[in-house]
Design a protein around this motif. Structure first.
Motif, PDB file in Angstrom:
ATOM      1  N   LEU A  30       0.832  -1.207   0.000  1.00 54.78           N
ATOM      2  CA  LEU A  30       0.000   0.000   0.000  1.00 54.78           C
ATOM      3  C   LEU A  30       0.865   1.255   0.000  1.00 54.78           C
ATOM      4  O   LEU A  30       0.569   2.230  -0.720  1.00 54.78           O
ATOM      5  N   LEU A  31       1.939   1.244   0.770  1.00 51.32           N
ATOM      6  CA  LEU A  31       2.841   2.396   0.765  1.00 51.32           C
ATOM      7  C   LEU A  31       3.599   2.498  -0.554  1.00 51.32           C
ATOM      8  O   LEU A  31       3.949   3.597  -0.998  1.00 51.32           O
ATOM      9  N   ALA A  32       3.842   1.360  -1.205  1.00 52.63           N
ATOM     10  CA  ALA A  32       4.476   1.391  -2.527  1.00 52.63           C
ATOM     11  C   ALA A  32       3.547   2.044  -3.553  1.00 52.63           C
ATOM     12  O   ALA A  32       4.013   2.759  -4.456  1.00 52.63           O
ATOM     13  N   ILE A  33       2.246   1.803  -3.422  1.00 54.71           N
ATOM     14  CA  ILE A  33       1.284   2.480  -4.314  1.00 54.71           C
ATOM     15  C   ILE A  33       1.408   3.987  -4.153  1.00 54.71           C
ATOM     16  O   ILE A  33       1.528   4.745  -5.136  1.00 54.71           O
ATOM     17  N   LYS A  34       1.385   4.449  -2.902  1.00 52.04           N
ATOM     18  CA  LYS A  34       1.505   5.884  -2.636  1.00 52.04           C
ATOM     19  C   LYS A  34       2.842   6.424  -3.154  1.00 52.04           C
ATOM     20  O   LYS A  34       2.906   7.516  -3.740  1.00 52.04           O
ATOM     21  N   SER A  35       3.919   5.662  -2.915  1.00 50.48           N
ATOM     22  CA  SER A  35       5.253   6.107  -3.338  1.00 50.48           C
ATOM     23  C   SER A  35       5.336   6.227  -4.848  1.00 50.48           C
ATOM     24  O   SER A  35       5.929   7.178  -5.377  1.00 50.48           O
ATOM     25  N   ALA A  36       4.743   5.265  -5.553  1.00 47.67           N
ATOM     26  CA  ALA A  36       4.779   5.301  -7.015  1.00 47.67           C
ATOM     27  C   ALA A  36       4.080   6.546  -7.546  1.00 47.67           C
ATOM     28  O   ALA A  36       4.592   7.235  -8.447  1.00 47.67           O
ATOM     29  N   TYR A  37       2.921   6.870  -6.986  1.00 46.21           N
ATOM     30  CA  TYR A  37       2.216   8.071  -7.431  1.00 46.21           C
ATOM     31  C   TYR A  37       3.005   9.330  -7.085  1.00 46.21           C
ATOM     32  O   TYR A  37       3.109  10.260  -7.908  1.00 46.21           O
ATOM     33  N   LEU A  38       3.586   9.374  -5.899  1.00 45.95           N
ATOM     34  CA  LEU A  38       4.369  10.550  -5.500  1.00 45.95           C
ATOM     35  C   LEU A  38       5.582  10.757  -6.401  1.00 45.95           C
ATOM     36  O   LEU A  38       6.037  11.887  -6.589  1.00 45.95           O
TER      37      LEU A  38
ATOM     38  N   ARG B 250      -0.385   5.441 -13.581  1.00 47.18           N
ATOM     39  CA  ARG B 250      -1.261   4.330 -13.206  1.00 47.18           C
ATOM     40  C   ARG B 250      -0.481   3.366 -12.326  1.00 47.18           C
ATOM     41  O   ARG B 250       0.721   3.123 -12.555  1.00 47.18           O
ATOM     42  N   VAL B 251      -1.157   2.800 -11.341  1.00 41.72           N
ATOM     43  CA  VAL B 251      -0.592   1.726 -10.520  1.00 41.72           C
ATOM     44  C   VAL B 251      -1.588   0.575 -10.536  1.00 41.72           C
ATOM     45  O   VAL B 251      -2.786   0.765 -10.317  1.00 41.72           O
ATOM     46  N   ILE B 252      -1.077  -0.614 -10.804  1.00 44.20           N
ATOM     47  CA  ILE B 252      -1.898  -1.821 -10.820  1.00 44.20           C
ATOM     48  C   ILE B 252      -1.416  -2.727  -9.695  1.00 44.20           C
ATOM     49  O   ILE B 252      -0.240  -3.108  -9.644  1.00 44.20           O
ATOM     50  N   SER B 253      -2.314  -3.055  -8.796  1.00 42.79           N
ATOM     51  CA  SER B 253      -1.992  -3.896  -7.647  1.00 42.79           C
ATOM     52  C   SER B 253      -2.482  -5.315  -7.894  1.00 42.79           C
ATOM     53  O   SER B 253      -3.631  -5.526  -8.257  1.00 42.79           O
ATOM     54  N   ILE B 254      -1.588  -6.289  -7.686  1.00 43.37           N
ATOM     55  CA  ILE B 254      -1.935  -7.699  -7.865  1.00 43.37           C
ATOM     56  C   ILE B 254      -2.038  -8.331  -6.478  1.00 43.37           C
ATOM     57  O   ILE B 254      -1.068  -8.319  -5.708  1.00 43.37           O
ATOM     58  N   GLU B 255      -3.217  -8.854  -6.159  1.00 37.90           N
ATOM     59  CA  GLU B 255      -3.494  -9.394  -4.822  1.00 37.90           C
ATOM     60  C   GLU B 255      -4.466 -10.573  -4.933  1.00 37.90           C
ATOM     61  O   GLU B 255      -5.086 -10.779  -5.966  1.00 37.90           O
ATOM     62  N   SER B 256      -4.583 -11.321  -3.831  1.00 41.10           N
ATOM     63  CA  SER B 256      -5.556 -12.412  -3.794  1.00 41.10           C
ATOM     64  C   SER B 256      -6.540 -12.273  -2.636  1.00 41.10           C
ATOM     65  O   SER B 256      -7.486 -13.052  -2.542  1.00 41.10           O
ATOM     66  N   VAL B 257      -6.304 -11.287  -1.753  1.00 43.18           N
ATOM     67  CA  VAL B 257      -7.169 -11.095  -0.588  1.00 43.18           C
ATOM     68  C   VAL B 257      -8.073  -9.892  -0.861  1.00 43.18           C
ATOM     69  O   VAL B 257      -7.582  -8.777  -1.099  1.00 43.18           O
ATOM     70  N   GLU B 258      -9.386 -10.107  -0.792  1.00 43.43           N
ATOM     71  CA  GLU B 258     -10.336  -9.065  -1.187  1.00 43.43           C
ATOM     72  C   GLU B 258     -10.192  -7.812  -0.338  1.00 43.43           C
ATOM     73  O   GLU B 258     -10.251  -6.690  -0.859  1.00 43.43           O
ATOM     74  N   ASP B 259     -10.013  -7.938   0.963  1.00 49.08           N
ATOM     75  CA  ASP B 259      -9.875  -6.756   1.816  1.00 49.08           C
ATOM     76  C   ASP B 259      -8.663  -5.926   1.410  1.00 49.08           C
ATOM     77  O   ASP B 259      -8.704  -4.688   1.437  1.00 49.08           O
ATOM     78  N   ARG B 260      -7.595  -6.584   1.029  1.00 49.73           N
ATOM     79  CA  ARG B 260      -6.392  -5.849   0.603  1.00 49.73           C
ATOM     80  C   ARG B 260      -6.599  -5.204  -0.765  1.00 49.73           C
ATOM     81  O   ARG B 260      -6.111  -4.106  -1.012  1.00 49.73           O
ATOM     82  N   MET B 261      -7.309  -5.881  -1.637  1.00 49.86           N
ATOM     83  CA  MET B 261      -7.612  -5.269  -2.929  1.00 49.86           C
ATOM     84  C   MET B 261      -8.466  -4.019  -2.739  1.00 49.86           C
ATOM     85  O   MET B 261      -8.283  -3.014  -3.427  1.00 49.86           O
ATOM     86  N   ARG B 262      -9.389  -4.075  -1.791  1.00 55.68           N
ATOM     87  CA  ARG B 262     -10.216  -2.893  -1.503  1.00 55.68           C
ATOM     88  C   ARG B 262      -9.339  -1.739  -1.014  1.00 55.68           C
ATOM     89  O   ARG B 262      -9.500  -0.594  -1.455  1.00 55.68           O
ATOM     90  N   LEU B 263      -8.405  -2.025  -0.129  1.00 52.86           N
ATOM     91  CA  LEU B 263      -7.506  -0.981   0.362  1.00 52.86           C
ATOM     92  C   LEU B 263      -6.630  -0.436  -0.765  1.00 52.86           C
ATOM     93  O   LEU B 263      -6.345   0.766  -0.819  1.00 52.86           O
ATOM     94  N   ALA B 264      -6.195  -1.315  -1.660  1.00 49.32           N
ATOM     95  CA  ALA B 264      -5.394  -0.862  -2.802  1.00 49.32           C
ATOM     96  C   ALA B 264      -6.203   0.089  -3.681  1.00 49.32           C
ATOM     97  O   ALA B 264      -5.682   1.114  -4.147  1.00 49.32           O
ATOM     98  N   ARG B 265      -7.463  -0.248  -3.910  1.00 54.28           N
ATOM     99  CA  ARG B 265      -8.306   0.646  -4.712  1.00 54.28           C
ATOM    100  C   ARG B 265      -8.520   1.982  -4.003  1.00 54.28           C
ATOM    101  O   ARG B 265      -8.508   3.043  -4.637  1.00 54.28           O
ATOM    102  N   GLU B 266      -8.691   1.934  -2.683  1.00 54.89           N
ATOM    103  CA  GLU B 266      -8.840   3.176  -1.929  1.00 54.89           C
ATOM    104  C   GLU B 266      -7.574   4.026  -1.996  1.00 54.89           C
ATOM    105  O   GLU B 266      -7.645   5.260  -1.918  1.00 54.89           O
ATOM    106  N   ALA B 267      -6.418   3.365  -2.174  1.00 58.70           N
ATOM    107  CA  ALA B 267      -5.153   4.087  -2.307  1.00 58.70           C
ATOM    108  C   ALA B 267      -4.924   4.602  -3.724  1.00 58.70           C
ATOM    109  O   ALA B 267      -3.920   5.271  -3.994  1.00 58.70           O
TER     110      ALA B 267
END
Length: 270
Positions: A199-207, A212-229
């Protein structure tokens, strides 16, 4: 004081241990106000890191208030609030002069152990085995900080711990991964894993300029947090496969750079 101590694989406990003392003139003692559990602590807990000893104090994401300073520490005073990095660095060796703090030549008194396993010793680390210095960690009430005049981050008055604690380790980890991607404006970055570092890598990439940042995950709660980020997401278990989905999302070209933030204890991924 009370401290969280390693007792063996999959076993930790809170114990009463002696308070730390100033041992060298560049030491400081801080009263811990906040500390975090790192994914790296799982390596110790699960028994992956050798040279741990029963009773070792864990914790390397630490911050607190300075309560004592050594005679040679001129840039800290009692009452200062500081974040302390994972790495222990002297500030004057070849590597420190190049700001390669984690390679410090002088902070690991047990360098020969690490050299035997890794070929070269990194710096000493807080709470992270005897081959990396045998230093007590900060999941405790107090912490001795060697070379306290190097590497700390002073915290302005009024800023709460939770706004700055991640400067100790987890946020720099994500930031440096993004730096290593050499992101240019308009880039698409793919990040495997959306745990705390991901999640911090998503923020760092945008900064750092990603479009665009594409997050690859298998846990739905984490995917939701990635989308919120701000990231788009791919379910790792999607039957189309990650590579094909990345191609579809990038006009067949694929991402400009990739980061792996999955972690050593992940299972079932190969």
């Amino acid at each position: 004081m009370k401290a969280l101590c390693w007792q063996g694989t999959n076993s930790v406990s809170v114990e009463n241990v002696p308070d730390p003392k100033i041992l060298n003139p560049r030491d400081a003692i801080i009263k811990i106000t906040s500390t975090a559990i790192c994914g790296s602590d799982l390596h110790l807990y699960d028994g992956y890191i050798p040279t741990m000893q029963k009773g070792d104090i864990l914790g390397h994401e630490n911050m607190g208030e300075v309560v004592e300073v050594g005679s040679e520490v001129k840039n800290l005073k009692i009452g200062d609030r500081i974040v302390v990095p994972f790495t222990i660095s002297c500030g004057s060796c070849f590597f420190c002069q190049k700001q390669l703090w984690s390679c410090c030549d002088n902070s690991n008194p047990n360098a020969w152990m690490a050299e035997k396993l890794y070929g070269h010793s990194p710096s000493g680390l807080f709470g992270y085995s005897h081959m990396l210095g045998g230093y007590a960690g900060g999941q405790a009430e107090y912490l001795r900080v060697p070379f306290a005049d190097v590497g700390h981050v002073k915290i302005p008055e009024g800023m709460p711990d939770e706004k700055v604690l991640f400067l100790s380790d987890i946020f720099p980890t994500a930031w440096m991964a993004a730096e290593n991607c050499q992101i240019e404006p308009g880039d698409t970055v793919a990040i495997w894993g959306a745990g705390p570092v991901g999640l911090l890598a998503i923020k760092s990439a945008y900064l750092q300029g990603a479009e665009r940042v594409i997050s690859i995950e298998s846990v739905e709660d984490r995917m939701r947090l990635a989308r919120e980020a701000g990231a788009e997401t791919i379910d790792f278990n999607d039957e189309k496969g990650v590579i094909e989905l990345l191609k579809e999302m990038t006009g067949g070209r694929g991402p400009d750079s990739c980061m792996d933030a999955v972690g050593m204890e992940a299972h079932g991924t190969s």
